[in-house]
Design a protein around this motif. Structure first.
Motif, PDB file in Angstrom:
ATOM      1  N   GLN A 188       0.830  -1.195   0.000  1.00  0.00           N
ATOM      2  CA  GLN A 188       0.000   0.000   0.000  1.00  0.00           C
ATOM      3  C   GLN A 188       0.874   1.258   0.000  1.00  0.00           C
ATOM      4  O   GLN A 188       0.563   2.243  -0.682  1.00  0.00           O
ATOM      5  N   ARG A 208       2.268   1.647  -3.440  1.00  0.00           N
ATOM      6  CA  ARG A 208       1.244   2.111  -4.369  1.00  0.00           C
ATOM      7  C   ARG A 208       1.008   3.614  -4.209  1.00  0.00           C
ATOM      8  O   ARG A 208       0.797   4.325  -5.208  1.00  0.00           O
ATOM      9  N   ALA A 209       1.053   4.112  -2.976  1.00  0.00           N
ATOM     10  CA  ALA A 209       0.891   5.546  -2.752  1.00  0.00           C
ATOM     11  C   ALA A 209       2.041   6.316  -3.399  1.00  0.00           C
ATOM     12  O   ALA A 209       1.827   7.386  -4.010  1.00  0.00           O
ATOM     13  N   GLN A 210       3.253   5.777  -3.292  1.00  0.00           N
ATOM     14  CA  GLN A 210       4.392   6.424  -3.928  1.00  0.00           C
ATOM     15  C   GLN A 210       4.256   6.425  -5.445  1.00  0.00           C
ATOM     16  O   GLN A 210       4.554   7.426  -6.112  1.00  0.00           O
ATOM     17  N   ASN A 216       1.458   6.297  -7.179  1.00  0.00           N
ATOM     18  CA  ASN A 216       0.396   7.232  -7.560  1.00  0.00           C
ATOM     19  C   ASN A 216       0.909   8.674  -7.547  1.00  0.00           C
ATOM     20  O   ASN A 216       0.548   9.482  -8.435  1.00  0.00           O
ATOM     21  N   LYS A 244       2.644   1.119 -11.608  1.00  0.00           N
ATOM     22  CA  LYS A 244       1.370   0.883 -10.928  1.00  0.00           C
ATOM     23  C   LYS A 244       0.814  -0.490 -11.294  1.00  0.00           C
ATOM     24  O   LYS A 244       0.262  -1.199 -10.440  1.00  0.00           O
TER      25      LYS A 244
END
Length: 359
Positions: A98, A101-103, A105, A160
């Motif tokens: 998670q 994934r934030a990085q 995005n 991603k």
């Protein structure tokens, strides 16, 4: 005096002689209780098939695992449950994914802004170049900036996709609709890459996997109908040879043969043992002597059977066995077709025991 001693010694020796002579006669005439047995003669069969052992397996089955390491946080199925394709079965802690994934995005947002700016500059210089207000060098530079921004945006999107693919190994879903047959983890266990977590199979669609030696593989033909005897129930099913392995390099000289079972309502389950009878050609047929496996006596590496003698005593005879045919086994030597053998006994049977043969 010496004469008397001689006579006494002679009488003692005579008495000892008769005493010793009575002992074996008493033992041979001793009455023992006969052992009640039933006898039979072996059956002769025209061997028109060869038999091999196999195991029932589901045609469609899967063992689910992960390539991520993490603690199991959720299990939504237990053994025997019916599940649907795509249903979440096991969840593994994915806090690190998670964060990644934030990085990613954030990187996509940055790459998208840079691309939008480069695209506007490209369109502006393209208009100026068409009016001869921009040089070729300026147009080439702006075009390079535009292509680099476009490539960075595409790379960020592919990152991603990579993260989303890793999420698939943290959220284990059913690849098809079926039944859970095995569960190897509990909530709180550490899941390691490649570790079996759950097993699924589609019920009602089975096949039998058998191993055939090199000497007999030529007798097996793909598409040939065969009889499959389920050992636990004694039921005989029809099957078709669906697959023959062409290599035995990784199976110890045994060729793997798969037999697809016809759709039926038989009570069979994955893991059951079966005997498969493969038809042979006319040139391979020969007479064979068959006896039930229950009549075989095992003594270490030796196999034997009890036979009745003419005096109705038990004789243990060693035999050499061959192939299995259903619940019977072939006798290669040690017993002829017309000779009797003991099939069942009431009591303890041993070599030389008196017999009471039941009709």
């Amino acid at each position: 005096m010496n004469t008397k001693l001689y006579i006494i010694g002679l009488l003692g020796a005579t008495s000892l002689f008769f005493s010793c002579g009575d002992s074996p006669e008493k033992n041979t005439t001793e009455n023992t209780t006969p052992v009640a047995v039933t006898v039979n003669t072996p059956t002769e069969s025209d061997q028109s098939f060869i038999t091999f052992s196999g195991k029932v397996e589901a045609v469609e089955n899967a063992t689910l695992s992960t390539r991520n390491m993490g603690y199991v946080t959720q299990i939504n199925a237990k053994v025997g449950d019916k599940v649907k394709k795509g249903q979440l079965l096991i969840a593994i802690n994915n806090a690190d994914l998670q964060a990644k994934r934030a990085q990613v995005n954030a990187g996509i947002t940055e790459a998208q802004a840079a691309f939008n700016n480069a695209q506007k500059d490209y369109e502006r210089y393209q208009a100026l170049f068409s009016e001869n207000s921009a040089t070729q060098k300026e147009m080439d530079d702006i075009n390079a900036r535009y292509e680099m921004a476009k490539a960075r945006l595409e790379a960020a999107k592919q990152q991603k996709n990579e993260i989303n693919a890793q999420f698939a190994y943290s959220n284990i879903t059913a690849p098809f609709s079926g039944v859970v047959t095995d569960k190897n983890v509990e909530v709180g266990d550490m899941a390691n890459p490649g570790m079996p977590l759950l097993s699924l199979q589609v019920p009602g669609n089975f096949e039998v996997r058998a191993s055939v030696p090199e000497s007999e593989i030529a007798s097996v033909e793909q598409g040939k109908k065969v009889d499959v005897l389920i050992k636990s129930s004694g039921e005989t099913l029809e099957g078709v040879v669906s697959e023959i392995s062409t290599s035995a390099s990784n199976s110890g000289g045994q060729y793997t043969v798969k037999i697809a079972l016809d759709q039926n309502h038989a009570e069979i389950y994955s893991g059951m043992y079966a005997s498969i009878q493969f038809p042979t050609t006319a040139s391979d047929k020969r007479e064979m002597i068959l006896i039930p496996e229950t009549a075989i006596i095992n003594r270490g590496d030796l196999q034997g059977i009890y036979t009745p003698s003419e005096q109705n005593t038990a004789i243990l005879r060693w035999v050499r066995l061959g192939r299995k045919v259903g619940n019977k086994v072939e006798v290669l030597s040690g017993l002829s077709a017309g000779e009797s053998y003991i099939t069942s006994v009431e009591g303890k049977l041993y070599n030389g025991a008196n017999l009471s043969i039941q009709q």
